[in-house]
Design a protein around this motif. Structure first.
Motif, PDB file in Angstrom:
ATOM      1  N   GLU A 273       0.266  -1.478   0.089  1.00  0.00           N
ATOM      2  CA  GLU A 273       0.099  -0.159  -0.009  1.00  0.00           C
ATOM      3  C   GLU A 273       1.233   1.152   0.258  1.00  0.00           C
ATOM      4  O   GLU A 273       0.543   2.591  -0.798  1.00  0.00           O
ATOM      5  N   VAL A 276       1.207   1.935  -3.321  1.00  0.00           N
ATOM      6  CA  VAL A 276      -0.229   2.510  -3.981  1.00  0.00           C
ATOM      7  C   VAL A 276       0.174   4.351  -4.146  1.00  0.00           C
ATOM      8  O   VAL A 276      -0.243   4.334  -4.403  1.00  0.00           O
ATOM      9  N   THR A 280      -0.388   7.026  -6.697  1.00  0.00           N
ATOM     10  CA  THR A 280      -1.452   7.843  -6.632  1.00  0.00           C
ATOM     11  C   THR A 280      -2.173   8.845  -5.067  1.00  0.00           C
ATOM     12  O   THR A 280      -3.430   9.206  -5.320  1.00  0.00           O
ATOM     13  N   GLY A 287      -6.080   2.343   0.711  1.00  0.00           N
ATOM     14  CA  GLY A 287      -5.182   1.367  -0.183  1.00  0.00           C
ATOM     15  C   GLY A 287      -5.214  -0.226   0.589  1.00  0.00           C
ATOM     16  O   GLY A 287      -4.637  -1.314  -0.184  1.00  0.00           O
ATOM     17  N   VAL A 291      -5.833  -3.959  -0.917  1.00  0.00           N
ATOM     18  CA  VAL A 291      -4.627  -4.977  -1.025  1.00  0.00           C
ATOM     19  C   VAL A 291      -4.894  -6.352  -0.804  1.00  0.00           C
ATOM     20  O   VAL A 291      -4.213  -7.745  -0.383  1.00  0.00           O
ATOM     21  N   LEU A 348      -8.387  -0.787  -6.098  1.00  0.00           N
ATOM     22  CA  LEU A 348      -7.838   0.370  -7.087  1.00  0.00           C
ATOM     23  C   LEU A 348      -8.172   1.183  -8.005  1.00  0.00           C
ATOM     24  O   LEU A 348      -7.149   1.908  -7.822  1.00  0.00           O
ATOM     25  N   ALA A 353      -5.952   4.536  -9.587  1.00  0.00           N
ATOM     26  CA  ALA A 353      -4.670   3.723  -9.672  1.00  0.00           C
ATOM     27  C   ALA A 353      -5.208   3.787 -11.472  1.00  0.00           C
ATOM     28  O   ALA A 353      -6.376   3.421 -11.600  1.00  0.00           O
ATOM     29  N   LEU A 358       1.126  -0.371 -11.911  1.00  0.00           N
ATOM     30  CA  LEU A 358       0.199  -1.963 -11.090  1.00  0.00           C
ATOM     31  C   LEU A 358       2.189  -2.141 -11.402  1.00  0.00           C
ATOM     32  O   LEU A 358       2.766  -2.128 -10.251  1.00  0.00           O
ATOM     33  N   ILE A 361       4.368   0.401  -9.142  1.00  0.00           N
ATOM     34  CA  ILE A 361       4.463  -0.434  -8.111  1.00  0.00           C
ATOM     35  C   ILE A 361       4.500  -1.501  -7.061  1.00  0.00           C
ATOM     36  O   ILE A 361       5.666  -1.342  -6.361  1.00  0.00           O
ATOM     37  N   LEU A 383      -2.260  -6.635  -7.228  1.00  0.00           N
ATOM     38  CA  LEU A 383      -2.528  -5.780  -7.593  1.00  0.00           C
ATOM     39  C   LEU A 383      -3.636  -5.688  -9.069  1.00  0.00           C
ATOM     40  O   LEU A 383      -4.501  -4.698  -8.988  1.00  0.00           O
ATOM     41  N   TYR A 387      -7.308  -4.047  -8.536  1.00  0.00           N
ATOM     42  CA  TYR A 387      -7.448  -3.200  -9.313  1.00  0.00           C
ATOM     43  C   TYR A 387      -8.866  -3.244  -9.891  1.00  0.00           C
ATOM     44  O   TYR A 387      -9.634  -2.581 -11.022  1.00  0.00           O
TER      45      TYR A 387
END
Length: 389
Positions: A273, A276, A280, A287, A291, A348, A353, A358, A361, A383, A387
């Motif tokens: 996270e 992330v 973002t 977040g 996850v 996400l 995101a 991705l 990240i 991820l 998403y």
């Protein structure tokens, strides 16, 4: 309890509706110059800013203001605050706001008199503190991070797209923290439920580790049950004092080192996270929620007995007629249903995101883990699942 530990927590907590009354006597323990660190306009809207300013003036303090601390505090803001501390010879940093403001204040406290590059020394190389640390105190307005009673400081370095957390020794803890649950009443629901999942995640990161019988696990289960119960009440009635007070205190305990004693701990959810968030700037708790579910469904077989216990003890899942795997997955399903009931975001894409982000990240995520060590490819799978959730 098979792992040795040393525990110290020097933070004094003043909790309740009249807790601000304690500020005057606490200020008497510090020098003449106070840095007032806060976010944008929320503490002014609820009248807290004026109350604190009046108390500081009545206590004959020189006031240095650092405003505009953002929800994911940046290293640039830390540097700005550190310069103000040195220039004005600040005696105490008083952080008024949520965990991000307090995290930033602690970062400033350790960075202000560091002769080297603080980011490299303290957040990358994790070196011991070797310079003067400015005392920090806090007045909390958002429950979630637990920063009011620990040495943690999570900072985003925008220049290198890296969000890093460091739990400093107890000397960096706030010397005192004022917790009035009423200060959280005006928070938008989005921020409230984000904080709720944040505190839950802190507990789960410690819980999903070890296979021995650890007293800490029983404490964690109790706190999770309390949070779940109070969260449902607070979502229906945000001004229910009992529910909000339970959540505020649970958040402080959840990220107190007490809840990690004799535990190896995990923290893989936070590591993912953090990156992330670096890309973002999403709300931290949201977040974490996005996850957590795909991560735990990925690793549950490696820690099956603990996930079974989580389902039974936290979510009251009936085990009759089910395999261990079915019980464990039912517990994770219950966690997902809870996020839906509270309005917690687990997608996400909704958090800003993009598909292009991705792989970046995943590649920049620090691998920790307890029951199962992930590969970068597995992080990317998680991820991708988050998403499209």
């Amino acid at each position: 309890m098979n792992l040795d530990f040393t525990y110290k927590n020097p933070t004094t907590i003043h909790f309740g509706k009249d807790s601000l009354d304690k500020l005057t006597e606490e200020l008497a323990n510090y020098g003449d110059t106070i840095m007032l660190a806060y976010g944008r306009s929320s503490i002014k809207k609820i009248g807290l800013y004026d109350q604190v300013i009046d108390i500081l003036k009545e206590s004959n303090k020189n006031i240095v203001e650092l405003s505009g601390i953002m929800p994911n505090p940046t290293y640039k803001k830390v540097v700005e605050g550190a310069k103000l501390v040195r220039k004005n010879e600040v005696d105490l940093i008083l952080a008024v706001g949520g965990g991000s403001v307090i995290d930033c204040a602690k970062a400033i406290a350790v960075a202000a008199y560091c002769e080297d590059d603080p980011w490299q020394k303290y957040w990358i190389d994790f070196e011991p503190i070797s310079n003067q640390v400015v005392p920090v105190a806090s007045i909390l307005t958002l429950a979630g991070t637990g920063s009011e009673m620990n040495g943690g400081s999570v900072i985003t370095n925008e220049a290198v797209k890296l969000k890093m957390g460091r739990v400093f020794p107890a000397e960096v803890n706030p010397k005192f923290s004022i917790l009035n649950p009423e200060y959280t009443f005006s928070l938008p629901k989005y921020q409230m439920v984000s904080g709720i999942f944040d505190m839950m995640s802190h507990l789960m990161e410690a819980y999903f580790s070890n296979e021995d019988d650890v007293t800490t696990d029983y404490l964690i289960e109790g706190l999770l049950r309390s949070i779940i119960n109070s969260a449902k009440i607070a979502v229906e009635n945000p001004k229910d004092y009992e529910a909000r007070s339970n959540l505020m205190w649970s958040a402080s305990l959840a990220m107190n080192p007490l809840m990690g004693l004799s535990k190896t701990q995990d923290w893989q959810v936070h590591m993912i996270e953090h990156q992330v968030g670096a890309y973002t700037d999403c709300a931290h708790g949201m977040g974490l929620a996005a996850v957590s579910l795909p991560y735990y469904r990925k690793i549950y077989q490696a820690g099956l007995d603990k996930f079974v216990r989580f389902a039974i003890q936290v979510w009251d899942i009936e085990k009759a007629g089910k395999t261990k795997a079915e019980i464990a997955l039912a517990g994770l399903d219950a966690l997902e249903e809870f996020t839906q009931e509270c309005g917690i975001v687990i997608n996400l894409k909704e958090l800003g995101a993009t598909e292009e982000m991705l792989p970046k990240i995943a590649e920049s995520t620090i691998i920790t883990g307890s029951y199962k060590k992930l590969t970068t490819e597995e992080v990317l799978e998680i991820l991708k699942t988050a998403y499209t959730a």
